[in-house]
Design a protein around this motif. Structure first.
Motif, short mmCIF file in Angstrom:
data_model
loop_
_atom_site.label_atom_id
_atom_site.label_comp_id
_atom_site.label_asym_id
_atom_site.label_seq_id
_atom_site.Cartn_x
_atom_site.Cartn_y
_atom_site.Cartn_z
N VAL A 45 0.83 -1.21 0.00
CA VAL A 45 0.00 0.00 0.00
C VAL A 45 0.86 1.25 0.00
CG1 VAL A 45 -1.76 1.27 1.23
CG2 VAL A 45 -1.91 -1.19 1.10
N THR A 46 1.88 1.31 0.86
CA THR A 46 2.63 2.55 1.00
C THR A 46 3.92 2.55 0.20
OG1 THR A 46 3.89 1.77 2.89
CG2 THR A 46 1.79 2.80 3.35
N GLY A 47 4.33 1.42 -0.29
CA GLY A 47 5.63 1.37 -0.94
C GLY A 47 6.73 1.05 0.06
N ARG A 48 7.96 0.96 -0.46
CA ARG A 48 9.04 0.47 0.40
C ARG A 48 9.36 1.41 1.55
NH1 ARG A 48 11.04 -3.93 0.27
NH2 ARG A 48 12.28 -3.20 2.01
N ASP A 49 9.17 2.73 1.36
CA ASP A 49 9.58 3.64 2.42
C ASP A 49 8.59 3.68 3.57
OD1 ASP A 49 7.84 4.64 0.65
OD2 ASP A 49 8.66 6.66 0.57
N GLY A 50 7.45 2.98 3.44
CA GLY A 50 6.52 2.91 4.56
C GLY A 50 6.91 1.85 5.57
N VAL A 51 7.91 1.02 5.19
CA VAL A 51 8.24 -0.12 6.03
C VAL A 51 8.82 0.31 7.38
CG1 VAL A 51 9.85 -2.07 6.16
CG2 VAL A 51 8.45 -1.75 4.15
N ARG A 52 9.38 1.55 7.44
CA ARG A 52 9.95 1.96 8.73
C ARG A 52 8.86 2.21 9.78
NH1 ARG A 52 10.73 8.14 7.56
NH2 ARG A 52 9.82 8.14 5.50
N PHE A 53 7.59 2.29 9.34
CA PHE A 53 6.50 2.44 10.32
C PHE A 53 5.91 1.10 10.71
CE2 PHE A 53 6.67 6.28 7.80
CZ PHE A 53 6.87 7.21 8.79
N PHE A 54 6.59 0.04 10.29
CA PHE A 54 6.08 -1.32 10.53
C PHE A 54 5.73 -1.59 11.99
CE2 PHE A 54 7.29 -5.93 11.06
CZ PHE A 54 6.05 -6.40 10.67
N PRO A 55 6.61 -1.26 12.98
CA PRO A 55 6.24 -1.58 14.37
C PRO A 55 4.97 -0.87 14.82
CG PRO A 55 8.56 -1.08 14.22
CD PRO A 55 7.97 -0.75 12.90
N TYR A 56 4.78 0.39 14.37
CA TYR A 56 3.58 1.12 14.79
C TYR A 56 2.33 0.45 14.24
CZ TYR A 56 7.03 4.72 15.73
OH TYR A 56 8.12 5.38 16.20
N ILE A 57 2.37 0.15 12.94
CA ILE A 57 1.18 -0.43 12.31
C ILE A 57 0.92 -1.82 12.86
CG2 ILE A 57 0.28 -1.21 10.09
CD1 ILE A 57 1.67 1.25 8.91
N MET A 58 2.01 -2.54 13.12
CA MET A 58 1.86 -3.88 13.70
C MET A 58 1.20 -3.77 15.09
SD MET A 58 2.61 -6.92 12.75
CE MET A 58 2.66 -8.55 13.44
N THR A 59 1.61 -2.75 15.86
CA THR A 59 1.01 -2.54 17.18
C THR A 59 -0.49 -2.31 17.05
OG1 THR A 59 3.06 -1.54 17.91
CG2 THR A 59 1.12 -1.14 19.26
#
Lengths: 173, 248, 78
Positions: free
Chosen positions: B82-96
């Motif tokens: 959905v966000t592209g590769r640069d969204g991956v750094r928000f992974f912990p937040y979204i996972m939470t």
């Protein structure tokens, strides 16, 4: 509307008195979950997945190497086989050529011998024939002389001989 | 309203009441309530799935580890898609967010449990935090050009101010729909299940008809619980994408 | 007497608000049906669009939930 203390008055969701409590515990919970996930769980699972991906890649690489080695070995085997076949073919050709050469020499020799023997035989046959002709002529002459003598005719010896010779030659021929 | 129809005592909203666990009537900010209990259960469930499940670090995963890995990859892939590769750094937040909403929804389906996500206070805080994060992030990453999100370049010039107004309104409605969707879906399912269960009690011999209905509804609710968690998370990703790439 | 009329109005309003859920049902069915039609035309592209399917369903469903919420508010909060 029910007024009992244990009953909901209206919608509990709109009871603003409980909002601070809920929001406080929500923030605590979310922070705790975030800590658990970001400090422990996610790095661990990430490392497991990365490790597995690495292992799989390494295994695939190893399999690729083995496959290539097998292909090389097969190619070498085929090459050796082709070489051996070519060598065998060459040796066979050479052998055949040698044998052919020997055979040619032997045939030529045999032909020459046969020709020589044939010539010899023909010569001997000729000799025999000649001697036989001479014998026939002598016998015929003698017989003619005797016959002429018996008839009591004195014939010239030379004339008889010529006549006989002419007759024998003509008869034989 | 229950008194109006005599014997039929259905109070579908009782299950959403916030009650102190250890006596007392007042719910102060630090009071230990059923909210606290079920949020703690959520933490416990997250820990069981993501920490205890994956503790073996096995190369060939066990069942628990496999579930943890599937959850991880599912959210990771969703963010990446959905966000592209640069969204991956928000992974912990979204996972939470996903883990909290998912386990709150699912644990709320246990009978006599309390569904924390059925409360607008909870979902509104989650949705507002997403909204504020996205807005601040949009301005920090893109500066004033983040406002181009509302200026649709592909539309005719005359229409653009109207579209900008519509986009602006829909942007500010986002946290409302984001939070009310989740709370409403949870509340609706539980209230309807309670109403049907009340019918079962009132119908006497024909009790099995509403029970069958409740069983079917329960299966639907399980689906809704999972889908709402998914939808909440994917909408978070969609909003995050606007902050990262505001140009249409 | 006056309170009874208000309550009656609130209940009637709640029932009318529930009509909105029918619209949400139509919307969700429309999204899912069109997704299925598209997926049958081009099955290869379908898996990549499931996220949009759910987003579309969520948007359509949200409005039904709003009407449900209005009904609840009328019944319990007004």
């Amino acid at each position: 509307m029910a007024a009992d203390a244990n009953d909901a008055v209206g919608m509990p969701q709109l009871d603003f008195a409980t909002f601070p409590n809920q929001i406080f515990w929500l923030v605590v919970t979310v922070v705790v979950i975030y800590m658990i996930l970001s400090r422990v769980a996610l790095p661990r699972i990430g490392s497991i997945l990365a490790e597995r991906a690495g292992t799989i890649t390494a295994d695939i690489d190893a399999a690729e190497t083995y496959k290539r080695q097998a292909a090389e070995a097969e190619a070498a085997y085929h090459k050796a086989l082709d070489d051996a076949r070519a060598e065998a073919h060459k040796v066979a050709e050479k052998m055949r050529a040698e044998i052919q050469a020997d055979l040619d020499v032997a045939i030529a020799k045999a032909d020459a011998e046969i020709a020589a023997r044939t010539a010899e035989s023909e010569r001997r046959i000729g000799e025999i024939r000649d001697s036989a002709n001479e014998a026939v002529e002598a016998v015929a002459r003698d017989a003619a002389h005797q016959i002429v003598a018996l008839f009591g005719v004195t014939a010239e010896e030379k004339a008889v001989t010529d006549a006989v010779s002419a007759r024998v030659k003509g008869g034989v021929a | 309203m229950a008194e109006a129809n005599g014997g039929l005592q259905i109070k579908p909203m009782d299950q959403f009441m916030v009650k102190p666990l250890f006596g007392g009537d007042t719910v102060g900010i630090f009071t230990i309530t059923n909210v606290t209990l079920w949020m703690a259960m959520t933490v416990l469930a997250v820990t069981l799935l993501m920490v205890v499940g994956a503790r073996g670090r096995a190369l060939v995963p066990t069942r628990g580890q496999s579930m943890a890995e599937l959850t991880y990859s599912f959210i990771y892939k969703m963010i990446e898609d959905v966000t592209g590769r640069d969204g991956v750094r928000f992974f912990p937040y979204i996972m939470t967010i996903f883990m909290f909403v998912f386990f709150s929804n699912v644990l709320g389906l246990i009978p006599w449990s309390f569904t924390t996500t059925s409360h607008i206070a909870v979902t509104a805080v989650l949705a507002l935090s997403v909204f504020i994060t996205v807005t601040v992030l949009g301005f920090v990453l893109n500066g004033a050009s983040f406002l181009r999100l509302f200026w649709v370049d592909s539309a005719p010039l005359a229409l653009r101010p109207i579209l900008a107004l519509i986009e602006l309104i829909s942007y500010f409605v986002r946290p409302v729909s984001h939070s009310i969707r989740l709370a409403g879906a949870m509340m609706a399912g539980h209230a309807v299940a309670k109403v049907f269960a009340g019918f079962a009690a009132a119908l006497g011999a024909a009790f099995f008809i509403p029970i069958l209905a409740v069983t079917a509804l329960y299966a639907l609710e399980l689906l809704v619980a999972v889908i709402q968690a998914y939808v909440f998370t994917i909408l978070t990703c969609v909003y995050l994408k606007d902050a990262l790439h505001p140009h249409h | 007497m006056e309170g009874d009329i208000v309550q009656m109005g609130a209940y009637i309003g709640a029932g009318l608000a529930c009509l909105g859920m029918g619209g949400a049902g139509i919307g969700v069915g429309h999204v899912a049906g069109n997704y299925l039609a598209g997926a049958l035309r081009n099955p290869a592209a379908a898996p990549g669009q499931t996220a949009f399917l759910f987003i579309g369903i969520a948007f359509a469903e949200a409005l039904g939930i709003f009407s449900f919420l209005v009904a609840l508010l009328l019944m319990f909060a007004v």
